[in-house]
Design an enzyme around this catalytic site. Structure first.
Site, PDB file in Angstrom:
ATOM      1  N   HIS A   1      44.230  43.626  42.216  1.00  0.00           N
ATOM      2  CA  HIS A   1      43.439  43.752  40.987  1.00  0.00           C
ATOM      3  C   HIS A   1      42.156  44.587  41.142  1.00  0.00           C
ATOM      4  O   HIS A   1      41.991  45.631  40.523  1.00  0.00           O
ATOM      5  CB  HIS A   1      43.027  42.358  40.494  1.00  0.00           C
ATOM      6  CG  HIS A   1      44.146  41.379  40.370  1.00  0.00           C
ATOM      7  ND1 HIS A   1      45.020  41.390  39.307  1.00  0.00           N
ATOM      8  CD2 HIS A   1      44.532  40.348  41.161  1.00  0.00           C
ATOM      9  CE1 HIS A   1      45.893  40.400  39.448  1.00  0.00           C
ATOM     10  NE2 HIS A   1      45.616  39.757  40.564  1.00  0.00           N
TER      11      HIS A   1
HETATM   12  C1  BDR Z   1      41.054  38.317  39.336  1.00  0.00           C
HETATM   13  O1  BDR Z   1      40.912  36.949  39.711  1.00  0.00           O
HETATM   14  C2  BDR Z   1      40.544  36.842  41.047  1.00  0.00           C
HETATM   15  O2  BDR Z   1      41.273  35.836  41.674  1.00  0.00           O
HETATM   16  C3  BDR Z   1      40.746  38.193  41.668  1.00  0.00           C
HETATM   17  O3  BDR Z   1      39.772  38.432  42.666  1.00  0.00           O
HETATM   18  C4  BDR Z   1      40.598  39.142  40.509  1.00  0.00           C
HETATM   19  O4  BDR Z   1      39.242  39.503  40.326  1.00  0.00           O
HETATM   20  C5  BDR Z   1      42.485  38.550  38.910  1.00  0.00           C
HETATM   21  O5  BDR Z   1      42.803  37.752  37.824  1.00  0.00           O
END
Ligand code: BDR
Ligand code: CA
Length: 312
Positions: free
Chosen positions: A242
């Site tokens: 992400h």
């Molecule tokens: C987001 O949630 C977190 O767990 C990850 O770091 C990312 O920023 C994805 O949904």
């Protein structure tokens, strides 16, 4: 070439860690500071993890600030099931020795945005928006001084990843997200629609491992740990990567495609708390407040990431 000034607000998190590494490996970016927020794990871990990552990259001079330990109104929700109990499970990373700055992250955000020329600083947010919302509440005059906020959060066609309706970062502090989305600051949103296309396939991880440096090995160890939860959940070859997409957008915006539209944050319903309500088709006359991305060139993204990691 003028370097793009950025502040990274983050809750590391393995994917946050890779985003920080990508930023530190990119000479086009001038990292003014890192502000930690509670999210994936509590604040004590996220601020420490941010420093561990800077030291991994050989950059102990980076300024790291600790911010909010709790969302504005709701109890903190964490994600140890994904990231492990430290938030950065996977590689053996030593305790950091570089200092944590004594200034609170929210004070740093306000002071730095007032100190820098107007509209020259981009905020890159990789976690819940608590720090940014607190800064906007306390000093509303900073809103027109922020060049843009590029944020990982939300979802449209992909739905949510922590509830059926909500993505984790927005869900952790929906009230903060609401403040940010109503602030008038230009927003670029990198939602699950994009990040679910950016998979840590074996081939891509092998290419990073082949760099053969401690940073590359640590990256692969982090991502091997991080992907196991999503691989089981989605049945895919690799998990979504992400947060580095935020930094990649700054470096190569043409990798991403989206549309300027209205995005509102649900804070009234427990069922859909933290949902990003995206007016993709323009069926309302609500103001277009966010460039909402939907498509990414994933191979191009991994080429960029792999090339940059070679420099650390
Ligand atoms: C987001 O949630 C977190 O767990 C990850 O770091 C990312 O920023 C994805 O949904
Ligand atoms: Ca994150």
């Amino acid at each position: 070439m003028a370097r793009q000034k950025i502040i990274i607000d983050t809750d590391p998190g393995q994917d946050d860690a890779v985003a920080i590494l990508l930023a530190l490996a990119s000479p086009e970016l001038d990292l003014l500071g890192i502000t930690a927020v509670a999210g994936n794990v509590p604040l004590d871990w996220t601020q420490k993890n941010a420093r561990r990552v800077c030291e991994l990259a050989g950059r102990p001079e980076v300024l790291v600030f600790a911010g909010a330990s709790h969302p504005l109104k709701r109890p903190l929700v964490t994600a140890e099931q994904v990231h492990g109990s430290t938030g950065l499970d996977g590689p053996e990373l030593p305790e950091p020795t570089m200092p944590l700055q004594t200034l609170h992250a929210v004070d740093f955000l306000i002071e730095e945005l007032l100190r820098q020329p107007s509209c020259t600083v981009t905020l890159c947010t990789l976690g819940a928006l608590t720090n940014v919302a607190l800064a906007l509440q306390r000093a509303p005059e900073i809103a027109c001084r922020i060049q843009q906020i590029v944020l990982m959060g939300g979802g449209y066609s992909e739905g949510g990843n922590i509830t059926p309706a909500a993505e984790f970062n927005i869900y952790v502090d929906p009230h903060a997200a609401r403040i940010v989305f109503a602030s008038g600051v230009p927003l670029v949103v990198i939602p699950l629609d994009v990040t679910h296309q950016v998979l840590t396939t074996r081939k891509r991880m092998d290419a990073i491992a082949a760099i053969g440096t401690p940073v590359a090995w640590a990256t692969v160890e982090m991502l091997d740990f991080f992907e196991r939860f999503d691989v089981q959940k989605y049945g895919s070859d690799g998990g979504p990567l992400h947060d580095p997409c935020v930094i990649a957008y700054l470096l190569q915006p043409k990798l991403f495609q989206g549309r300027l539209c209205n995005v509102e944050i649900e804070t009234g319903s427990e069922l859909t708390m933290g949902m990003t309500v995206v007016d993709w088709w323009g069926v309302t006359d609500r103001p277009k407040n966010a460039m909402f991305m939907r498509v990414v060139d994933a191979d191009g993204f991994f080429r960029l990431l792999t090339d940059r990691l070679k420099t650390l």
